[in-house]
Design an enzyme around this catalytic site. Structure first.
Site, PDB file in Angstrom:
ATOM      1  N   CYS A 344       0.823  -1.206   0.000  1.00 26.31           N
ATOM      2  CA  CYS A 344       0.000   0.000   0.000  1.00 26.31           C
ATOM      3  C   CYS A 344       0.858   1.258   0.000  1.00 26.31           C
ATOM      4  O   CYS A 344       0.831   2.042   0.968  1.00 26.31           O
ATOM      5  CB  CYS A 344      -0.917  -0.009   1.218  1.00 26.31           C
ATOM      6  SG  CYS A 344      -1.753  -1.578   1.369  1.00 26.31           S
ATOM      7  N   GLU A 345       1.646   1.432  -1.027  1.00 26.91           N
ATOM      8  CA  GLU A 345       2.483   2.629  -1.197  1.00 26.91           C
ATOM      9  C   GLU A 345       2.666   2.840  -2.702  1.00 26.91           C
ATOM     10  O   GLU A 345       2.929   1.878  -3.428  1.00 26.91           O
ATOM     11  CB  GLU A 345       3.895   2.419  -0.608  1.00 26.91           C
ATOM     12  CG  GLU A 345       3.934   2.029   0.831  1.00 26.91           C
ATOM     13  CD  GLU A 345       4.635   3.056   1.706  1.00 26.91           C
ATOM     14  OE1 GLU A 345       5.060   4.124   1.202  1.00 26.91           O
ATOM     15  OE2 GLU A 345       4.739   2.761   2.910  1.00 26.91           O
TER      16      GLU A 345
END
Ligand code: LLP
Length: 416
Positions: A344-345
């Site tokens: 999640c980046e």
């Protein structure tokens, strides 16, 4: 040079099919080639030997610290450059000769220094003036006298990424020349340490010989500028830093550096120590990953893989380039594809805008140049088990680190 090649449109690591390894051990999977490791070790050893500078190669453990990789190198006669008590533990674990261990590190704790003294390592590379009396005290407590090298900060620009530049004045590493003179004077009054060497390390992924020449010139000028120092100094440790191929053929063969340094060093009676990491293992590893999902957003195409920045941090941290190809080659049109991870980046990518043939979900990709600073920098971010590692030697493949399990991830917290 490496032993990864396509035969009949299929990637092989030496004698073993990459696709078969991925099927057997799952992905993400690191695959290392023992013969490529040996080849690069020999290249450095023979390159320097040929010009009359036989080196003690102390492989830099941080690049790839898998025990089986360390074993391959110990069997070649390699020494080791360690930077922590943990790395020292790894060398002890494989039973390698402690007298070939050099210990660098800007922040060695007393506990770590004690472990290194007890192990009987060859040399401490001293990185700060206050470290010298600390090693002295801990050595005397043990009735020992430790050999140390002063790590000089030569203020040389190695021309590499700023995060992996270490030999400039503004970097935290080493001791500048003026302070080093004071440290040498102080050392004369200490009985638990003896300064027998000088150490420099300029940076990493250096693809030019000039910084090395400048670094050595600076060190030699320094030695000559301190009365009597030439007689005390037995070893010169030039650190590591030799670059490898990521895109194409940017790396220099090791003998270029040897030949450039020979005129400066052959008449000096100094034992040469080298600490290569990346050069030996970098091109000896690939990361195999499976494409989970293909999707488009706006004009971009994404191949979302099961390997991410927790497995291979280098693209996110240094914007570094790693070649990516499908494990099974195919024909068809090329598309610009962002090869990204599941984390999640938005910085979680393996390679952006790569020209790849149409990729199908479930297909496997190989990320090259993943033998150095790849698994060793991996993490469990997003609570993801770290990948498995396989070592290929000829036609044999051996699991040398099992994939972590969910139980492994939470075990230290359950023990509280
Ligand atoms: N000696 C010392 C004192 C070092 O600090 C290093 C690397 C080496 C030897 C080995 O350098 P090599 O031959 O591998 O270039 N994570 C970064 C690289 C960090 C290098 C740290 N020090 C990367 O992925 O590019």
């Amino acid at each position: 040079m490496d032993h990864f090649e396509y035969r009949r449109q299929e990637l092989y690591c030496d004698g073993v099919r990459a696709e078969a390894l991925a099927a057997e051990y799952g992905t993400p999977l690191y695959v290392y080639c023992a013969e490529t490791i040996r080849h690069h070790f020999r290249q450095i050893d023979e390159g320097f030997r040929a010009v009359g500078l036989p080196p003690l190669i102390c492989y830099s453990v941080k690049a790839n610290s898998n025990l089986a990789v360390l074993r391959v190198l110990a069997d070649m006669g390699s020494g080791f450059d360690v930077v922590s008590g943990g790395e020292l533990r790894r060398i002890k674990e494989i039973g390698a000769d402690p007298e070939k261990i050099v210990y660098a590190g800007v922040g060695k704790t007393e506990a770590e220094i004690g472990l290194a003294l007890d192990a009987g390592i060859k040399l401490f590379n001293v990185e700060a003036p206050s470290e010298l009396p600390r090693i002295d005290r801990l050595a005397l407590e043990r009735g020992k006298c430790a050999d140390v090298a002063i790590r000089l900060n030569p203020d040389v620009d190695p021309g590499t990424h700023r995060y992996i530049t270490t030999g400039k004045r503004e970097n935290k590493f080493g001791i500048d020349r003026d302070r080093a003179r004071a440290v040498l004077t102080e050392a004369e009054g200490l009985r638990g340490v003896e300064v027998t060497g000088i150490h420099v390390h300029l940076g990493s992924q250096i693809t030019d010989v000039k910084p090395y020449v400048q670094g050595v010139e600076t060190v030699l000028e320094f030695i000559d500028s301190v009365p009597g120092l030439g007689d005390r100094i037995q070893s010169l440790d030039l650190g590591g830093g030799f670059g490898i191929h990521y895109e194409g053929s940017e790396a220099l063969p090791a003998h270029h550096c040897a030949e450039a340094l020979a005129p400066l060093l052959v008449d000096r009676e100094l034992d040469l120590i080298l600490e290569p990491g990346r050069f030996i293992v970098g091109n000896a590893g690939v990361l195999l990953t499976e494409v989970i999902t293909m999707k488009k957003s706006g004009s971009r195409s994404f191949a979302i893989c099961d390997a991410g920045m927790n497995d291979l941090l280098r693209p996110a941290l240094y914007d570094s380039f790693h070649r990516i190809t499908p494990v099974l080659e195919k024909d068809g049109p090329l598309h610009a594809t962002d090869v990204v991870g599941p984390i999640c980046e938005s910085g979680d990518f393996l390679g952006l805008e790569r020209e790849l043939r149409t990729i199908e979900e479930g297909e496997r990709l190989a990320v090259f140049g993943a033998g150095a600073y790849a698994f060793s920098m991996s993490s469990q971010y997003n609570t993801r088990p770290r990948a498995a590692e396989v070592l290929v030697d000829g036609d044999d493949a051996r699991l040398v680190r099992r994939r972590e399990t969910y139980d492994d991830l939470i075990a230290p917290e359950r023990e509280i």
